[in-house]
Write an enzyme that holds these catalytic residues in place. Sequence first.
Site, PDB file in Angstrom:
ATOM      1  N   SER A  81     -23.153  15.915  35.551  1.00  0.00           N
ATOM      2  CA  SER A  81     -21.748  16.539  35.847  1.00  0.00           C
ATOM      3  C   SER A  81     -20.891  16.126  36.246  1.00  0.00           C
ATOM      4  CB  SER A  81     -21.727  17.565  36.467  1.00  0.00           C
ATOM      5  OG  SER A  81     -23.567  18.633  36.152  1.00  0.00           O
ATOM      6  N   CYS A  93     -36.804  23.040  38.137  1.00  0.00           N
ATOM      7  CA  CYS A  93     -35.608  23.787  37.334  1.00  0.00           C
ATOM      8  C   CYS A  93     -35.316  25.188  38.412  1.00  0.00           C
ATOM      9  CB  CYS A  93     -35.699  24.004  35.834  1.00  0.00           C
ATOM     10  SG  CYS A  93     -34.702  24.986  35.122  1.00  0.00           S
TER      11      CYS A  93
END
Lengths: 256, 301
Positions: B264, B128
């Site tokens: 996405s 991340c």
Amino acid sequence: MVTTIQEVYLENKDTKTFLFRYPVKIKPGQFFMIWIPDVDEIPLSCSYIDDTIKGITFRRIGDATKKLFELEIGDKIGVRGPYGNGFNIEDGKILFIGGGTGIITLTPAVEEARNKGIDTTVIIGVKTEEELIFEERLKETGSKIYITTDDGSKGYKGFASDLAYKLLSREKFSSIITCGPELMMKKIMDIRNDIPMQASLERYMKCGIGLCGHCVIGKGLRVCIDGPVFNHQKLEHIKDFGLYRRDASGRKIFFK
Amino acid sequence: MIDISTNIASLKLENPTILASGILDETAGSMISILENGAAAVVTKSIGLKPRKGYPNPTIIELEYGILNAMGLPNPGIKEYREEIIEVKRNGGIIIGSIFGSTPEEFISLAEKMESYGVNALELNLSCPHASGYGLEVGQDRKLVKTIVEEVKNSVHIPVFAKISSNLSDISSIAKAIIDGDADGIVAINTVKAMTIDLELQKPILSNKIGGYSGRAIKPIGVRCVYEITEEYSIPVIGVGGIVSGEDALEYIMAGASAVEIGSGIYYRGVDIFKKICREIESWMELHNYRNIKDLIGVAH
């Protein structure tokens, strides 16, 4: 995009309307993600619709709305959207039921219904008279208006859902459109006598574009994209409706 | 009959599409819906030991060629997340538990709990790009990566995958550390470190200022990483980053990926993107006379 606040109206001691230039097409019930720089970004339904000018109306309740409340004409805010599906306004005789700030979301829908020549009745439910907003604006539409207050300071003493129950037992409506506290909407769902209903739901939103999954209810329904307006057929299958919402971390918070 | 089933270590998938971590995976209902929309498996949101609100909004921005986010690892904490996993398992479906921590001990504790809740595999978030003390900050330390992978592997029996970043200066040495730790697979890539600035306000839009870039724009970066890893090592790789179509998925597969994750892409093509991508892969294979997708893995080398 970032836009400038052009007009500010004080609706009651805790509620303001901002008007700003935002030339897009929008349906009543759709919402914006409003960015208050350095503070937060929150979903707010569009409360005023014109071709080039749009409005938001909000009550100061949290950190973001408290900060927003302090902004003035000429200040800048970020606007994304419109997002969500909006209300489906069809011919007939519509009963609108707004609880608390829910009336903000409903008012542009009432105006659109009246523009289409639809017979409209509106229940504005608030805790006490000084929380009333949009009474004049709704009267101007020519709708039949009922006011309920929990403390009896104006109109019918009791909840909006109580008065709705009475109206539904003596008048015939072709549909119900509601926005307000979820327990109120759940109650209306129970007393609606098979009349088609649309309810606008509120959930903690992060992205507003159907990706982060934070506002998901039931079996994968995203309040930001599949909602915020859901009809009774959908609501019947959403087990969290009227039961719980989630906080910023995703933990369940039960309604009470 | 065209066969698009695939394996990553001992995990058998009926098709190569998996929901990527952090997208529509906060609630059981959401993950069940994704499985019904054709994903062979789902990866959970990255879960830590304690509840975490994440950053204030704005946390996501739609840009012209991709999506920028800095959610800040919001999650209800492992204990509360248990019921979401159990509900997905009850409904039937392959679920991969994504976990984040800053020490091997945290990873072990999370991994053991995830396994006891019934997940089919683990994905270690070592990548991340926008959480202080977690993700990429852990994932760029070669020694720490090896220890985390090794200790997690020693404490569970399910397959363990490590998700890595494209922001590493030396992807090969981190891949090596993961392999030395005996991981069952590598997931590449996480979002790419990025920023966007609003001209009117003259400041970064994300509340965290820096975020991770995903969507169409990052596909070539992901394809390159998958290619580099599989060129050098023979560990199974799951490709992620900018996959929107069956052709995009095939590009990753040809680069060496055994499966792909999609996140996405849902923004561009809806939640049924998984079904759409599978159909597109099948029709490409039919047109090019391929019967088994496994014959395409790594052909670009």
